[in-house]
Motif scaffolding. Structure first.
Motif, PDB file in Angstrom:
ATOM      1  N   PRO A  41     -10.927 -43.648  25.186  1.00 43.56           N
ATOM      2  CA  PRO A  41     -10.305 -44.071  23.940  1.00 43.56           C
ATOM      3  C   PRO A  41      -9.787 -42.854  23.176  1.00 43.56           C
ATOM      4  O   PRO A  41     -10.369 -41.774  23.246  1.00 43.56           O
ATOM      5  CB  PRO A  41     -11.433 -44.765  23.171  1.00 43.56           C
ATOM      6  CG  PRO A  41     -12.695 -44.443  23.892  1.00 43.56           C
ATOM      7  CD  PRO A  41     -12.338 -43.944  25.246  1.00 43.56           C
ATOM      8  N   THR A  42      -8.667 -43.041  22.460  1.00 41.56           N
ATOM      9  CA  THR A  42      -8.104 -41.931  21.705  1.00 41.56           C
ATOM     10  C   THR A  42      -9.003 -41.623  20.528  1.00 41.56           C
ATOM     11  O   THR A  42      -9.511 -42.518  19.863  1.00 41.56           O
ATOM     12  CB  THR A  42      -6.686 -42.270  21.210  1.00 41.56           C
ATOM     13  OG1 THR A  42      -6.756 -43.460  20.439  1.00 41.56           O
ATOM     14  CG2 THR A  42      -5.711 -42.426  22.342  1.00 41.56           C
ATOM     15  N   ALA A  43      -9.196 -40.367  20.299  1.00 36.43           N
ATOM     16  CA  ALA A  43     -10.040 -39.946  19.188  1.00 36.43           C
ATOM     17  C   ALA A  43      -9.247 -40.057  17.894  1.00 36.43           C
ATOM     18  O   ALA A  43      -8.075 -39.688  17.832  1.00 36.43           O
ATOM     19  CB  ALA A  43     -10.493 -38.505  19.401  1.00 36.43           C
ATOM     20  N   THR A  44      -9.868 -40.591  16.882  1.00 40.16           N
ATOM     21  CA  THR A  44      -9.218 -40.660  15.588  1.00 40.16           C
ATOM     22  C   THR A  44      -9.836 -39.610  14.683  1.00 40.16           C
ATOM     23  O   THR A  44     -11.025 -39.345  14.738  1.00 40.16           O
ATOM     24  CB  THR A  44      -9.371 -42.049  14.944  1.00 40.16           C
ATOM     25  OG1 THR A  44     -10.762 -42.336  14.839  1.00 40.16           O
ATOM     26  CG2 THR A  44      -8.677 -43.122  15.743  1.00 40.16           C
ATOM     27  N   VAL A  45      -8.990 -39.025  13.884  1.00 41.34           N
ATOM     28  CA  VAL A  45      -9.441 -38.020  12.939  1.00 41.34           C
ATOM     29  C   VAL A  45      -9.808 -38.752  11.662  1.00 41.34           C
ATOM     30  O   VAL A  45      -8.997 -39.506  11.122  1.00 41.34           O
ATOM     31  CB  VAL A  45      -8.311 -37.002  12.664  1.00 41.34           C
ATOM     32  CG1 VAL A  45      -8.754 -35.972  11.654  1.00 41.34           C
ATOM     33  CG2 VAL A  45      -7.857 -36.351  13.955  1.00 41.34           C
ATOM     34  N   PRO A  46     -11.026 -38.572  11.168  1.00 39.96           N
ATOM     35  CA  PRO A  46     -11.388 -39.263   9.940  1.00 39.96           C
ATOM     36  C   PRO A  46     -10.542 -38.777   8.765  1.00 39.96           C
ATOM     37  O   PRO A  46     -10.193 -37.600   8.695  1.00 39.96           O
ATOM     38  CB  PRO A  46     -12.866 -38.929   9.742  1.00 39.96           C
ATOM     39  CG  PRO A  46     -13.134 -37.745  10.596  1.00 39.96           C
ATOM     40  CD  PRO A  46     -12.100 -37.736  11.677  1.00 39.96           C
ATOM     41  N   ILE A  47     -10.214 -39.673   7.884  1.00 37.70           N
ATOM     42  CA  ILE A  47      -9.449 -39.326   6.697  1.00 37.70           C
ATOM     43  C   ILE A  47     -10.439 -38.862   5.636  1.00 37.70           C
ATOM     44  O   ILE A  47     -11.376 -39.568   5.296  1.00 37.70           O
ATOM     45  CB  ILE A  47      -8.649 -40.530   6.167  1.00 37.70           C
ATOM     46  CG1 ILE A  47      -7.656 -41.004   7.222  1.00 37.70           C
ATOM     47  CG2 ILE A  47      -7.940 -40.183   4.867  1.00 37.70           C
ATOM     48  CD1 ILE A  47      -6.967 -42.305   6.873  1.00 37.70           C
ATOM     49  N   GLY A 113      -5.586 -37.844   8.207  1.00 36.57           N
ATOM     50  CA  GLY A 113      -6.289 -38.325   9.392  1.00 36.57           C
ATOM     51  C   GLY A 113      -5.423 -38.367  10.633  1.00 36.57           C
ATOM     52  O   GLY A 113      -5.600 -39.239  11.480  1.00 36.57           O
ATOM     53  N   GLY A 114      -4.482 -37.434  10.761  1.00 37.88           N
ATOM     54  CA  GLY A 114      -3.620 -37.398  11.938  1.00 37.88           C
ATOM     55  C   GLY A 114      -2.566 -38.492  11.951  1.00 37.88           C
ATOM     56  O   GLY A 114      -1.963 -38.764  12.979  1.00 37.88           O
ATOM     57  N   GLN A 115      -2.336 -39.111  10.810  1.00 31.36           N
ATOM     58  CA  GLN A 115      -1.388 -40.217  10.709  1.00 31.36           C
ATOM     59  C   GLN A 115      -0.529 -40.005   9.459  1.00 31.36           C
ATOM     60  O   GLN A 115      -0.999 -39.460   8.465  1.00 31.36           O
ATOM     61  CB  GLN A 115      -2.179 -41.518  10.597  1.00 31.36           C
ATOM     62  CG  GLN A 115      -1.371 -42.767  10.581  1.00 31.36           C
ATOM     63  CD  GLN A 115      -2.276 -44.011  10.592  1.00 31.36           C
ATOM     64  OE1 GLN A 115      -3.493 -43.936  10.614  1.00 31.36           O
ATOM     65  NE2 GLN A 115      -1.670 -45.170  10.565  1.00 31.36           N
TER      66      GLN A 115
END
Length: 163
Positions: A41-47, A113-115
């Motif tokens: 699964p792609t890692a998400t960066v916490p906001i 968060g990378g978004q």
């Protein structure tokens, strides 16, 4: 011999189930028989939210407090594109009075968060006012992946310092 075979099958059975969904997420392992590999699964960066920021799930309400010397912005993922324009947001104070939401044609964008996130609405109220914020998606245009939410984030309303 039969007992040994039963024991081997009993031990092997759980290992064969490694592709099962566990706690709502795939384990990321492929079975030995299908020959495919499931990507992790792609890692998400916490906001990391600034103080006073809140998240409000779509079609629900949340409470935000108006910080002194600030305005609040309702932000959504920029990836929602035109679907974000279908959102119907309201902000009410403790007496039930609607606060005015302000928007502009050019949507301010920021990375968190990378978004990339864009500001849909800006609003203000009396300092320390408790506000109820809600955004509905009556046309069901917002992508349902994950748990869609808006971010209500404070931004200083003070003019930039002179240079």
């Amino acid at each position: 011999m039969t007992r040994l075979l039963v024991l081997v099958l009993a031990v092997a059975a759980p290992a064969a189930c490694s592709d099962e969904v566990k706690d709502g997420e795939a384990t990321g392992r492929a079975s030995a028989t299908d020959g495919s590999a499931t990507p992790p699964p792609t890692a998400t960066v916490p906001i990391v939210e600034p103080e006073g920021a809140v998240r409000v799930p779509i079609d629900e309400t949340g409470t935000a407090t108006m910080p002194p010397g600030s305005v609040l912005e309702i932000r959504v993922p920029a990836a929602w594109g035109d679907a974000a324009t279908a959102l119907r947001c309201t902000v009410t104070d403790g007496t039930g009075r609607n606060e005015d939401l302000h928007s502009s044609e050019v949507k301010k964008k920021e990375e968190a968060g990378g978004q990339e996130w864009m500001t849909l609405w800006t609003f203000s109220a009396a300092p320390n006012a408790e506000l109820t914020v809600g955004c509905a998606d009556p046309e069901r245009r917002v992508p349902p992946e994950g748990q869609p939410f808006v971010r209500v984030v404070p931004r200083s309303s003070a003019p930039p310092a002179a240079r």
